[in-house]
Design a protein around this motif. Structure first.
Motif, short mmCIF file in Angstrom:
data_model
loop_
_atom_site.label_atom_id
_atom_site.label_comp_id
_atom_site.label_asym_id
_atom_site.label_seq_id
_atom_site.Cartn_x
_atom_site.Cartn_y
_atom_site.Cartn_z
N GLY A 74 0.82 -1.26 0.10
CA GLY A 74 -0.10 0.09 0.07
C GLY A 74 0.77 1.21 -0.09
N ALA A 75 2.16 1.22 -0.03
CA ALA A 75 2.82 2.35 0.08
C ALA A 75 3.08 2.99 -1.26
CB ALA A 75 4.45 2.05 0.65
N HIS A 76 3.25 4.25 -1.30
CA HIS A 76 3.57 5.04 -2.68
C HIS A 76 4.96 5.25 -2.91
CE1 HIS A 76 -0.62 5.98 -1.07
NE2 HIS A 76 -0.99 5.72 -2.06
N VAL A 77 5.76 5.55 -1.97
CA VAL A 77 7.30 5.68 -2.17
C VAL A 77 8.12 5.03 -0.99
CG1 VAL A 77 8.92 7.51 -1.85
CG2 VAL A 77 6.64 8.03 -2.39
N ALA A 78 9.36 4.39 -1.25
CA ALA A 78 10.22 3.84 -0.54
C ALA A 78 11.23 4.52 -0.24
CB ALA A 78 10.35 2.44 -1.12
N ILE A 79 11.95 4.58 1.00
CA ILE A 79 13.19 5.29 1.29
C ILE A 79 14.09 4.35 1.82
CG2 ILE A 79 14.26 7.25 2.57
CD1 ILE A 79 11.44 8.79 2.43
N ASN A 80 15.11 4.14 1.34
CA ASN A 80 16.01 3.34 2.09
C ASN A 80 17.22 4.09 2.69
OD1 ASN A 80 17.64 1.23 3.03
ND2 ASN A 80 18.67 0.77 0.95
N LEU A 81 17.44 4.07 3.83
CA LEU A 81 18.48 4.70 4.67
C LEU A 81 19.38 3.88 5.31
CD1 LEU A 81 15.99 7.54 6.53
CD2 LEU A 81 17.68 7.94 4.34
N VAL A 82 19.18 2.32 4.99
CA VAL A 82 19.87 1.50 5.92
C VAL A 82 21.50 1.15 5.52
CG1 VAL A 82 19.94 -0.88 6.56
CG2 VAL A 82 17.63 0.18 6.14
N GLY A 83 22.25 1.43 6.44
CA GLY A 83 23.49 1.24 5.97
C GLY A 83 24.41 1.07 7.37
N ILE A 84 25.72 0.64 7.31
CA ILE A 84 26.46 0.30 8.36
C ILE A 84 27.88 0.75 7.88
CG2 ILE A 84 25.12 -1.73 9.30
CD1 ILE A 84 27.43 -3.55 7.80
N LEU A 85 28.34 1.27 9.16
CA LEU A 85 29.79 1.82 9.11
C LEU A 85 30.77 0.74 9.30
CD1 LEU A 85 29.37 5.15 11.01
CD2 LEU A 85 29.54 4.85 8.52
N ALA A 86 30.66 -0.40 9.87
CA ALA A 86 31.30 -1.33 10.17
C ALA A 86 30.71 -2.76 10.33
CB ALA A 86 32.12 -1.41 11.52
N GLU A 87 31.28 -3.90 9.94
CA GLU A 87 30.38 -5.02 9.85
C GLU A 87 30.47 -5.71 11.33
OE1 GLU A 87 31.12 -6.79 5.38
OE2 GLU A 87 32.96 -6.98 6.92
#
Length: 321
Positions: A74-87
């Motif tokens: 049902g969403a109209h827009v997806a925003i991806n902010l997921v990130g990591i600086l170290a594993e």
């Protein structure tokens, strides 16, 4: 003036450092916001950013595509902010920043949603740094699934909850000498509020479809100059000790297992060998903050508002008396 209340935006990684500012920016523009995070019970701090019922947290894990698909319904827009600086553990660069981005883009494409993907300046498939390679792979996967997606590449992001200025201010409080890796490497620190505004502009439809924007602050600063600004802000004098990259790499082999602010990975050393600034190509094409009509804030204007807690006498430090 049209309202955005009928537009549902799913924000992956919305409870993080950049995420809370993005959620706030979207809430002010009257969007309905679904925050997709691994642990929704830890996203309660987002509720006061909007009206009652405007912000809703759901569980989603980038390693489980079914949870992503559910978050996109049902969403109209997806925003991806997921990130990591170290594993760490199952959180690997490729799993999070390449495969995870691909899963979000495929889920967005399946429901016909637009997409805004936050990557990083320095994303490069040929980089020796695995972080940069995974960021490039993520961009490629997003555009393959959603060719009209907007890619936003910020330089190093600073703000109240960052892991950058706060980290060095903490080190300066603990150590008489601050080691500098990449002392002369140029960065273009960008305020998290300006990045959030750029994301909101993209959601509004004010970015070019399929374009990659590079987001930097008003100044290009060397790592040494940045640390000097931080030391001046917290009113502490420390000896700055530039480390040759060879020595820094050896040190990182040990410090990658260190806790908290002392942590330094070999991958981060690789990243600091290359300038992290907005390209001339992006400037000439208008694919910058200024191209979106955003005047970026400087470090000097923002960091005193939150780094004062590292001064010996807090906000009532000697320099302001």
């Amino acid at each position: 003036m049209t309202s955005n209340i009928d537009t549902l935006v799913t924000v992956f990684g919305g409870s993080g450092f950049i995420g809370r500012h993005v959620v706030s920016a979207l809430a002010r523009r009257d969007y309905r916001i679904r925050v997709a995070v691994r642990r929704p019970e830890l996203a309660g701090h987002l509720q006061p950013l909007g009206r009652v019922g405007q912000i809703h947290a759901v569980q989603a894990n980038l390693r489980y595509p079914a949870s992503i698909e559910a978050a996109m319904r049902g969403a109209h827009v997806a925003i991806n902010l997921v990130g990591i600086l170290a594993e760490g553990g199952a959180q690997k660069f490729d799993a999070v920043q390449a495969e995870g981005a691909a899963s979000i883009a495929k889920a967005a494409a399946a429901v016909g949603a637009r997409m805004v993907h936050v990557s990083a300046i320095g994303a490069d498939a040929a980089s020796p740094a695995r972080y940069a390679r995974s960021k490039a792979a993520g961009e490629q996967a997003v555009l393959a699934a959603v060719p009209t997606a907007t890619i936003l590449r910020p330089s190093v992001v600073f703000g109240p909850e960052d892991q950058f200025t706060n980290r060095f201010a903490s080190l300066a409080r603990m150590l008489p000498v601050v080691p500098l890796v990449g002392a002369e490497t140029k960065l273009q620190p960008v305020y998290v509020g300006d990045v959030a505004t750029a994301v909101a502009e993209a959601v509004d439809g004010n970015t070019r479809p399929g374009a990659t924007y590079e987001l930097g602050g008003p100044e290009q600063l060397t790592m040494r100059e940045i640390i000097e600004i931080i030391l001046e802000t917290i009113d502490r004098q420390r000896l700055l000790l530039p480390l040759p990259f060879g020595l820094a790499s050896l040190q990182a082999m040990l410090l990658q297992f260190a806790p908290g602010d002392l942590k330094l990975t070999p991958d981060q050393v690789e990243l600091l060998k290359v300038d992290n600034i907005v390209s001339e190509a992006a400037k000439s094409a208008g694919l910058t903050l200024q191209g979106l009509g955003i005047t970026p804030d400087s470090m000097q204007a923002i960091v005193p508002s939150y780094l004062w807690r590292f001064r010996k006498t807090g906000q009532f430090a000697r320099k302001n008396a």
